[in-house]
Write a protein that holds these residues in place. Structure first.
Motif, PDB file in Angstrom:
ATOM      1  N   ILE A   1      18.520   8.208  -5.103  1.00 37.31           N
ATOM      2  CA  ILE A   1      17.450   7.986  -6.080  1.00 37.31           C
ATOM      3  C   ILE A   1      16.538   6.832  -5.682  1.00 37.31           C
ATOM      4  O   ILE A   1      15.303   6.954  -5.726  1.00 37.31           O
ATOM      5  N   PHE A   2      17.143   5.703  -5.309  1.00 32.99           N
ATOM      6  CA  PHE A   2      16.364   4.474  -5.123  1.00 32.99           C
ATOM      7  C   PHE A   2      16.001   4.165  -3.670  1.00 32.99           C
ATOM      8  O   PHE A   2      15.165   3.288  -3.429  1.00 32.99           O
ATOM      9  N   ALA A   3      16.596   4.869  -2.715  1.00 33.06           N
ATOM     10  CA  ALA A   3      16.290   4.606  -1.302  1.00 33.06           C
ATOM     11  C   ALA A   3      15.824   5.874  -0.592  1.00 33.06           C
ATOM     12  O   ALA A   3      14.687   5.961  -0.140  1.00 33.06           O
ATOM     13  N   GLY A   4      16.710   6.858  -0.494  1.00 33.07           N
ATOM     14  CA  GLY A   4      16.398   8.051   0.290  1.00 33.07           C
ATOM     15  C   GLY A   4      15.205   8.827  -0.198  1.00 33.07           C
ATOM     16  O   GLY A   4      14.312   9.189   0.581  1.00 33.07           O
TER      17      GLY A   4
ATOM     18  N   VAL B   1       7.245   0.349   6.364  1.00 31.26           N
ATOM     19  CA  VAL B   1       5.899   0.930   6.408  1.00 31.26           C
ATOM     20  C   VAL B   1       5.434   1.221   4.988  1.00 31.26           C
ATOM     21  O   VAL B   1       4.296   0.905   4.599  1.00 31.26           O
ATOM     22  N   GLY B   2       6.312   1.828   4.183  1.00 30.98           N
ATOM     23  CA  GLY B   2       5.965   2.113   2.799  1.00 30.98           C
ATOM     24  C   GLY B   2       5.680   0.849   2.010  1.00 30.98           C
ATOM     25  O   GLY B   2       4.736   0.797   1.211  1.00 30.98           O
ATOM     26  N   ALA B   3       6.494  -0.195   2.229  1.00 28.91           N
ATOM     27  CA  ALA B   3       6.289  -1.466   1.521  1.00 28.91           C
ATOM     28  C   ALA B   3       4.956  -2.102   1.915  1.00 28.91           C
ATOM     29  O   ALA B   3       4.242  -2.640   1.057  1.00 28.91           O
ATOM     30  N   MET B   4       4.611  -2.033   3.202  1.00 36.41           N
ATOM     31  CA  MET B   4       3.344  -2.595   3.661  1.00 36.41           C
ATOM     32  C   MET B   4       2.167  -1.855   3.039  1.00 36.41           C
ATOM     33  O   MET B   4       1.189  -2.481   2.578  1.00 36.41           O
ATOM     34  N   TYR B   5       2.239  -0.532   3.014  1.00 39.89           N
ATOM     35  CA  TYR B   5       1.166   0.273   2.407  1.00 39.89           C
ATOM     36  C   TYR B   5       0.948  -0.141   0.952  1.00 39.89           C
ATOM     37  O   TYR B   5      -0.192  -0.369   0.516  1.00 39.89           O
ATOM     38  N   LEU B   6       2.043  -0.249   0.204  1.00 41.16           N
ATOM     39  CA  LEU B   6       1.935  -0.578  -1.215  1.00 41.16           C
ATOM     40  C   LEU B   6       1.493  -2.022  -1.427  1.00 41.16           C
ATOM     41  O   LEU B   6       0.760  -2.329  -2.372  1.00 41.16           O
ATOM     42  N   TYR B   7       1.926  -2.933  -0.553  1.00 39.36           N
ATOM     43  CA  TYR B   7       1.521  -4.331  -0.666  1.00 39.36           C
ATOM     44  C   TYR B   7       0.013  -4.462  -0.469  1.00 39.36           C
ATOM     45  O   TYR B   7      -0.670  -5.141  -1.244  1.00 39.36           O
ATOM     46  N   ILE B   8      -0.510  -3.814   0.562  1.00 42.57           N
ATOM     47  CA  ILE B   8      -1.954  -3.866   0.823  1.00 42.57           C
ATOM     48  C   ILE B   8      -2.728  -3.252  -0.338  1.00 42.57           C
ATOM     49  O   ILE B   8      -3.810  -3.729  -0.712  1.00 42.57           O
TER      50      ILE B   8
ATOM     51  N   ILE C   1      12.929  -3.525  -1.307  1.00 40.00           N
ATOM     52  CA  ILE C   1      14.318  -3.870  -1.667  1.00 40.00           C
ATOM     53  C   ILE C   1      15.316  -2.980  -0.922  1.00 40.00           C
ATOM     54  O   ILE C   1      16.237  -3.503  -0.262  1.00 40.00           O
ATOM     55  N   PRO C   2      15.199  -1.640  -0.993  1.00 44.32           N
ATOM     56  CA  PRO C   2      16.147  -0.834  -0.207  1.00 44.32           C
ATOM     57  C   PRO C   2      15.994  -1.037   1.294  1.00 44.32           C
ATOM     58  O   PRO C   2      16.983  -0.992   2.039  1.00 44.32           O
TER      59      PRO C   2
END
Length: 483
Positions: free
Chosen positions: A89-92, A399-406, A416-417
């Motif tokens: 749920i929270f990672a995959g 990569v996903g975290a960077m996209y959302l941060y920008i 977090i995961p």
């Protein structure tokens, strides 16, 4: 039984709640044209329906992972259920959704291109090496496992070498021909066999009242087996798998509309989690305890467990169909593993893939290397695959975290995961015999320190990228060339 059923229910609820939340965080643009139409080439960019894309995605990401991994992970006891549910749920599912949707926004780009754009150009070369290594290992492993299962299923009447040759021939065709010619036509039927066989085993467990162990403080896991970090490298598909990041761009190039993304990417990961729960429960409950399961694994490996469970739950005929469903899993991931490798290399070298000859000269060396790799011990291959797999998952989550941060959105859902698994990846390779072989306490210290340093570097790079207004998506008007 209650722990098992609760886990299934939580996975389904997770799709409708957290999946919807992740979709809202990302921000779907229904009016934005997708690569399937803008870059249509009749080979890799081909619009296909949501049901077809969903089944293809499920088969692409499944492999033997959500079957063999949970069977081996069942030796850890009911704690395996926790990792499958929470991890899925929270990672995959977050991992799969973000890599798929960010790829759609960037001309169906594969993970190396996305890593280059969002994590720096040096990462393009690192991730290319990781991705090609991972895909070659997957393709090779998924030649050996289905061939062995078929060899057993046919009582050895056909030589193992012949079966391997036939599988390789199919992989070559599936890698070179347009996506809708073999994969698009056969996968819906393969998907039906997979789903029916998994549901058959799951319903059989419930109807027959299988003694599935419940989660409790006294039964957290048997024999005090060390859970961390090994559990996260034993059960990957079904919880979190970097291999999925190499597969989602195949479907990001055939998705018709961004609104379909949650069903295709997040939803199919949840479906894989349910399959993993079923096989973990079967392995825990049908062999007179963990010692019986251990003996079965030692004697015949996970394939023997699959065969025994299928016959016990579904009878001779139904069991044979179920085993065929499991055989389909690795075959339908092996073919797309080689296809993804071909596409990633073409993207890296900027070679258009519309011509058959361009696809051929990239694909043939891949198969030649894979043939050589089949001579290496399977268990050794699997250990390297497991580590490379989760290391790739970490890269994709960052990569996903960077996209959302920008984008000034909730990047914690990915960071977090990603950070958690980063600690596990570093700790594992520092401690494991295939790595540096350090004592576990030293490995943990190294994992935490290494992850902390990399997260600090991530934030520094993220702040610079946001300040420089790094474009999150490619202008559709520029999509006039075929990757």
């Amino acid at each position: 039984m209650y722990t098992f059923l609760a886990g299934i229910i939580l996975l389904i609820i997770g799709y409708f709640t957290y999946g919807k939340f992740v979709e809202k965080v990302f921000g779907v643009k229904e009016e934005r044209a997708t690569p399937a139409y803008v870059n249509s080439d009749g080979v890799d960019y081909v619009p296909m329906s949501t049901p077809k894309n969903s089944l293809i995605q499920l088969l692409n990401i499944a492999g033997t992972g959500p079957v063999f991994g949970p069977i081996m992970g069942a030796l850890y006891g009911p704690v395996a259920f926790i990792w499958i549910v929470i991890g899925c749920i929270f990672a995959g599912a977050v991992h799969d959704y973000l890599t798929g949707m960010i790829s759609i926004r960037n001309r169906g780009a594969h993970l190396p291109e996305l890593a280059s754009k969002f994590l720096g150009k040096v990462m393009k070369h690192v991730v290319n090496a990781f991705a090609i290594l991972l895909l070659l290992l997957v393709g090779t492993v998924f030649v050996s496992t289905p061939a062995s299962l078929l060899h057993v299923l046919m009582d050895g009447q056909i030589a193992l070498g012949i079966i391997i040759a036939v599988i390789f021939l199919y992989y070559i065709l599936a890698t070179l021909l347009p996506v809708d010619k073999i994969i698009g036509r056969l996968y819906p039927y393969f998907g039906a066999v997979l789903v029916i066989s998994a549901l058959g085993v799951g319903i059989g467990l419930i109807v027959n009242g299988a003694p599935i162990p419940e989660l409790s403080l006294s039964n957290f896991h048997p024999d005090n087996a060390p859970i961390l970090p090994l559990l996260f490298f034993t059960i990957t598909c079904g919880a979190l798998s970097g291999f999925h990041a190499t597969q989602t761009p195949i479907i990001s190039r055939t998705t018709q509309n961004e609104k379909q993304g949650r069903k295709i990417f997040y939803g199919m990961m949840i479906a894989e989690g349910i399959i993993a729960m079923i096989w973990a429960a079967a392995a825990m409950s049908l062999f007179d305890g963990y010692s019986g399961l251990g003996e079965m694994l030692a004697a015949g490996g996970p394939g023997a467990v699959v065969s025994e469970v299928s016959v016990l739950m579904l009878g001779a005929v139904g069991g044979t169909i179920a085993v065929l469903g499991v055989v389909v899993l690795p075959i339908t991931s092996g073919d797309t593993a080689f296809r993804s490798a071909r596409m990633i290399i073409a993207e890296y070298l900027n070679i258009a893939q519309k011509k058959f000859s361009s696809r051929l000269w990239i694909a043939l060396p891949l198969f030649a290397i894979s043939v050589v790799l089949t001579q290496i011990d399977f268990n050794l291959l699997w250990r390297y695959f497991s580590w490379a797999n989760q290391a790739t998952a970490v890269i994709a989550l960052f990569v996903g975290a960077m996209y959302l941060y920008i984008a000034k959105k909730n990047y914690w859902i990915s960071l977090i995961p990603g950070t958690f698994m980063l600690v596990m990846v570093i700790t594992y390779i520092l401690n494991a015999p295939i790595g540096f072989g350090l004592p576990m306490n030293i490995a943990w210290i190294g994992g935490i320190i290494g992850a902390t340093i990399l997260v600090v570097l991530f934030f520094n790079a993220a702040k610079k990228a946001r300040a420089n207004n790094l474009p999150l998506e490619e202008d559709i008007s520029d999509w006039n060339r075929v990757a």
